[in-house]
Design an enzyme around this catalytic site. Sequence first.
Site: not given
Length: 183
Positions: A36, A60-61, A64-65, A121
């Site tokens: 991804h 980008h994640d 957050e993750d 995304d």
Amino acid sequence: MNTPHAPSILRAVKFATRHHHLQTRKQDPTIHVVVHLMEVAELLAELPLPEEVLIASILHDVVEDTAVKLAQIATEFGHPVAKLVEELTDDPTLEDAVQKQRQIESAPHKSHHAKAIKLADKISNLRAIIHQPPGTWSHEKCTLYLAWSRKVAAGLKGSHPALDQTYDQTAAELESMLKDEAC
């Protein structure tokens, strides 16, 4: 990859892979997370964007993750990358519905580069549903995701016509698939 940016971009891939190693994407293994992130960067690589946008797209994640903090990204990749990642990071302490509403509301106010990453995304997420529908998702959940994604994308469009077109084509493909009850 023989570009002047390759070492930095590959370092970002390594960083994201290392930190996402325990995360799953819609119950799929880490490899799907990395695919991804690479797909998002690939969509953006076709546009005339600076290196920090490609690096931020790969990362980008990660805040957050994972346990990574923005300060670590700033140290590793610079403040422009960290600023973009911050702009793209949802607050994981909020309920899913609140996060989704905030994405709709904040989309038109994002920076030019954050809009590009966020739209790429969304394209990648729709493609994942088309090509590997999450086994735990019902037809209704896929349909609701598409409707929500379109609301977010509406606020992101206008800066990158090629991405806008790719999003519209991908959303139409998923919509057609959903009409055939294929999710």
